[in-house]
Motif scaffolding. Structure first.
Motif, PDB file in Angstrom:
ATOM      1  N   ASP A 197       0.836  -1.197   0.000  1.00  0.00           N
ATOM      2  CA  ASP A 197       0.000   0.000   0.000  1.00  0.00           C
ATOM      3  C   ASP A 197       0.873   1.249   0.000  1.00  0.00           C
ATOM      4  O   ASP A 197       1.882   1.316   0.704  1.00  0.00           O
ATOM      5  CB  ASP A 197      -0.917  -0.002   1.222  1.00  0.00           C
ATOM      6  CG  ASP A 197      -2.008   1.045   1.112  1.00  0.00           C
ATOM      7  OD1 ASP A 197      -2.417   1.351  -0.021  1.00  0.00           O
ATOM      8  OD2 ASP A 197      -2.443   1.553   2.158  1.00  0.00           O
ATOM      9  N   THR A 198       0.490   2.230  -0.784  1.00  0.00           N
ATOM     10  CA  THR A 198       1.159   3.514  -1.048  1.00  0.00           C
ATOM     11  C   THR A 198       2.249   3.398  -2.109  1.00  0.00           C
ATOM     12  O   THR A 198       2.880   4.399  -2.434  1.00  0.00           O
ATOM     13  CB  THR A 198       1.760   4.178   0.211  1.00  0.00           C
ATOM     14  OG1 THR A 198       2.953   3.500   0.607  1.00  0.00           O
ATOM     15  CG2 THR A 198       0.765   4.221   1.349  1.00  0.00           C
ATOM     16  N   TRP A 199       2.464   2.208  -2.678  1.00  0.00           N
ATOM     17  CA  TRP A 199       3.511   2.039  -3.691  1.00  0.00           C
ATOM     18  C   TRP A 199       2.941   2.209  -5.095  1.00  0.00           C
ATOM     19  O   TRP A 199       1.849   1.745  -5.416  1.00  0.00           O
ATOM     20  CB  TRP A 199       4.148   0.659  -3.577  1.00  0.00           C
ATOM     21  CG  TRP A 199       5.170   0.577  -2.487  1.00  0.00           C
ATOM     22  CD1 TRP A 199       5.054   1.035  -1.208  1.00  0.00           C
ATOM     23  CD2 TRP A 199       6.457  -0.017  -2.583  1.00  0.00           C
ATOM     24  NE1 TRP A 199       6.191   0.770  -0.496  1.00  0.00           N
ATOM     25  CE2 TRP A 199       7.068   0.123  -1.315  1.00  0.00           C
ATOM     26  CE3 TRP A 199       7.152  -0.657  -3.604  1.00  0.00           C
ATOM     27  CZ2 TRP A 199       8.353  -0.356  -1.052  1.00  0.00           C
ATOM     28  CZ3 TRP A 199       8.425  -1.138  -3.338  1.00  0.00           C
ATOM     29  CH2 TRP A 199       9.020  -0.979  -2.077  1.00  0.00           C
ATOM     30  N   THR A 200       3.730   2.839  -5.950  1.00  0.00           N
ATOM     31  CA  THR A 200       3.389   2.938  -7.358  1.00  0.00           C
ATOM     32  C   THR A 200       3.763   1.643  -8.074  1.00  0.00           C
ATOM     33  O   THR A 200       4.263   0.691  -7.474  1.00  0.00           O
ATOM     34  CB  THR A 200       4.097   4.145  -7.998  1.00  0.00           C
ATOM     35  OG1 THR A 200       3.583   4.353  -9.313  1.00  0.00           O
ATOM     36  CG2 THR A 200       5.606   3.927  -8.087  1.00  0.00           C
ATOM     37  N   SER A 201       3.532   1.618  -9.374  1.00  0.00           N
ATOM     38  CA  SER A 201       3.977   0.530 -10.246  1.00  0.00           C
ATOM     39  C   SER A 201       4.395   1.202 -11.546  1.00  0.00           C
ATOM     40  O   SER A 201       4.847   2.339 -11.528  1.00  0.00           O
ATOM     41  CB  SER A 201       2.845  -0.489 -10.453  1.00  0.00           C
ATOM     42  OG  SER A 201       1.712   0.133 -11.036  1.00  0.00           O
TER      43      SER A 201
END
Length: 250
Positions: A197-201
């Motif tokens: 959670d809170t991570w981009t891709s």
């Protein structure tokens, strides 16, 4: 053609995500600040498993499990209380502009292409990212002269048929020696695992790109068995299964 209507993923030019999906117990409250994870370590399978169930497939691999959120019908679920507000924010009278991969715009092909490779037969690169803390380090199997999205985002999508792993890079570029990009993510197509959670891709919503695209083989088959990805000009915040926020809630 019979098309199943599933949930829709909304993002603002790949900078935020609002996903219409049923609530789950471990889903974060909308706009809730979450603690920062410390690792993106993934368990990489030695050999791919065969597709199971009735979910979509690609090149002999599942396009995520049949019960994945991308592949789950929602026609029997209740309408979310915010549905009308979200549709109004997007623009209830607006039409959808389809960027299918047909023809050219501004000197490049329209749409988001993808590459199918046997990982052992192509070079692998330890791509360099300018968001390394939220990127998977690789290596990334990228063929010579790969198909890359034309335009500002320069996405490169690669499916390795030997491992059933999906590799996605945002703002991909090659300097003649190594590949680089803004961010990169590696997805196990046999797994329902999400980004921390809170991570981009490779998509700022923190979700994979390829499972939300309409592919020609699906049109030929006469059925689309997954949710569709589209972008909108206005979003604020994100809901599960979205993982990443870049715009402040309004």
């Amino acid at each position: 053609m019979r098309t199943k209507i599933l949930f829709a993923v909304v993002s603002i030019f790949l900078f935020a995500c609002l996903t219409i999906a049923p609530p789950v117990e471990d889903a974060p409250t909308p706009f809730e600040e979450a603690s920062q994870p410390t690792s993106t370590t993934q368990d990489i399978p030695d050999t791919p498993s065969q597709p199971t169930g009735n979910g979509p497939t690609i090149a002999g691999c599942p396009m995520f499990p049949a019960d994945n959120v991308w592949n789950t019908p929602i026609d029997t679920l209740p309408t979310h209380p915010m549905s009308d507000a979200w549709i109004a924010s997007i623009g209830s009278a607006e039409s959808i502009h389809m960027d299918f991969g047909s023809g050219e715009w501004d000197g490049g092909l329209i749409g988001i292409p993808f590459n199918i490779v046997a990982g052992s037969a192509v070079p692998k690169f330890d791509a360099e990212f300018y968001y390394p803390d939220e990127s998977d380090p690789g290596p990334y199997p990228i063929p010579d002269n790969p198909s890359i999205e034309h335009g500002s985002d320069h996405h490169i999508l690669v499916v390795d048929t030997e491992t059933c792993l999906l590799y996605e890079i945002f703002d991909a570029s090659f300097d003649g020696t190594n590949w680089a990009g803004g961010s990169g993510a590696i997805w196990d197509l046999n797994s329902n695992a999400l980004r921390p959670d809170t991570w981009t891709s490779a998509d700022a919503a923190g979700l994979p790109i390829l499972p939300g695209l309409i592919r020609y083989d699906e049109i030929e088959a006469g059925e689309i068995k997954h949710a569709l990805r589209f972008t909108a000009e206005v979003t604020a915040g994100y809901l599960w299964p979205g993982r990443h926020l870049t715009d402040d809630p309004q």
